[in-house]
Design an enzyme around this catalytic site. Structure first.
Site, PDB file in Angstrom:
ATOM      1  N   CYS A 267       0.925  -1.150   0.030  1.00  0.00           N
ATOM      2  CA  CYS A 267      -0.130  -0.022  -0.215  1.00  0.00           C
ATOM      3  C   CYS A 267       0.815   1.402  -0.014  1.00  0.00           C
ATOM      4  O   CYS A 267       0.660   2.000  -0.784  1.00  0.00           O
ATOM      5  CB  CYS A 267      -1.203  -0.103   1.176  1.00  0.00           C
ATOM      6  N   HIS A 315      -2.455   1.499   7.159  1.00  0.00           N
ATOM      7  CA  HIS A 315      -3.008   1.253   5.709  1.00  0.00           C
ATOM      8  C   HIS A 315      -3.070   2.542   5.119  1.00  0.00           C
ATOM      9  O   HIS A 315      -3.270   3.463   5.766  1.00  0.00           O
ATOM     10  CB  HIS A 315      -4.115   0.563   5.443  1.00  0.00           C
ATOM     11  N   HIS A 327      -6.045   1.885  -4.169  1.00  0.00           N
ATOM     12  CA  HIS A 327      -4.956   1.349  -2.994  1.00  0.00           C
ATOM     13  C   HIS A 327      -4.537   0.005  -3.368  1.00  0.00           C
ATOM     14  O   HIS A 327      -5.396  -0.824  -4.335  1.00  0.00           O
ATOM     15  CB  HIS A 327      -5.581   1.480  -1.787  1.00  0.00           C
TER      16      HIS A 327
END
Length: 355
Positions: A267, A315, A327
């Site tokens: 990510c 994240h 993402h």
């Protein structure tokens, strides 16, 4: 249903076991050993499976941030150790040259030494020459003293650099150990998640995906109801547009932990490389992106900004407008478009925020 789950089939299995037990008691002690007791920690419903998978992949993502940070530190420390080694080599060469010059000066002094000054003046036919020679000798002595001071300074620098190199090497070893420990945690949790997923039948896997989507949709709906996205609609900066174009080009590529492209990403590898394409270097991990980059309110959000997720900032996704992000979700998934509120939003950071 999940294999070995307790349900209608489970009650039938209990009845069979009971019948076998009666038969065994009639036949004597030679009956087969009973089945092992069920593992109480093993999920027994799809809801529990989903929760366990979420936990395992979240833990893997946290460990990935730890690994990435350790690797980044190790790279910097390796460069510093190499630079110190180069400086030490240069210092040693300078010390060797100084030592040679000191030896040459000592030999010259020895050769020009001899009788005391008063005796040399009495014996000389030209006292002025003797005095000139003494003056030159004194100048030479000053030069020797300067060489000694320089030699002492270089030796002191070498000791300091040697100590600094040892300290950096110790830090480097610590970073490498932290990275290795994090790698072990990542691999262990991903393996556990995959093992759990392989226990599911095909229809259960499909239902699990539906449940995960339903949960994300519900979270995003609540996010929209909160009004946090009302009024959001600013355009991207020139750099932000470049970053958005970059992540858009990566759609469909697989997630891979610790990867920074060009074929796979995690990510924060995706977001950091997107902004690198826009000529702006940002921290490698989502946690450091949250800690170091300027923060903006949700209502001020614009395409190219980074949305940081979860309480531990584990994240990150890039906002692309219209309430959506791009993402890299997790192992086994590809880079995709998702709703901005499909996970818990910690906050928003802007890599190109001007002071």
């Amino acid at each position: 249903m999940i294999r070995n789950a307790i349900g209608r089939g489970g009650r039938a299995a209990v009845a069979v076991v009971a019948l076998c037990a009666v038969t065994a008691s009639a036949q004597g002690p030679a009956a087969a050993a009973p089945s092992p007791a069920p593992d109480p920690a093993r999920p027994t419903s799809l809801t529990e499976v989903r929760e366990e998978l979420d936990r395992l992949y979240h833990d893997a993502e946290v460990a990935t941030d730890t690994y990435n940070a350790a690797e980044e530190r190790a790279a910097g420390q390796s460069a510093r150790v190499a630079a110190l080694a180069e400086e030490m080599a240069s210092g040693k060469a300078a010390l060797k040259r100084l030592t040679f010059r000191m030896g040459a000066a000592a030999r010259a002094q020895y050769r020009s030494g001899g009788l005391p000054l008063d005796v040399r003046l009495l014996l000389s036919t030209d006292p002025d020459d003797v005095l000139d020679e003494v003056g030159r000798a004194r100048q030479a002595q000053h030069g020797v003293d300067a060489l000694l001071r320089e030699q002492t300074r270089v030796q002191k620098e070498l000791r300091a650099k040697s100590e600094a190199a040892a300290a950096q090497l110790k830090k480097l070893q610590g970073s490498r150990k932290a990275g290795a420990d994090a790698r072990g945690r990542i691999e262990k949790r991903i393996a556990a998640a995959r093992t759990l997923e392989t226990r599911l039948e095909e229809k259960e896997r499909r239902r699990l995906l539906e449940m995960q989507k339903e949960s994300a949709d519900e979270a995003h709906a609540d996010f929209l109801k909160s009004g946090k996205l009302k009024g959001v609609g600013g355009g991207a900066s020139e750099e932000g547009a470049i970053a958005v174009a970059f992540v858009t080009e990566q759609l469909g590529k697989p997630y891979e932990w610790a990867a920074e492209g060009p074929d796979t990403y995690d990510c924060s590898g995706l977001t950091s490389q997107a902004w690198a394409a826009a000529k702006r270097i940002i921290p490698r991990t989502s946690q450091e992106q949250w800690r170091q980059l300027p923060r903006v309110g949700l209502k001020d959000m614009r395409p190219g900004d980074l949305i940081i997720y979860h309480e531990d900032a584990s994240h990150v996704g890039m906002y692309i407008g219209n309430g959506s992000i791009i993402h890299a979700p997790r192992p086994g998934r590809n880079i995709t478009v998702a709703d901005a509120g499909s996970m818990f939003v910690l906050g928003v950071v802007r890599p190109d925020q001007r002071p």
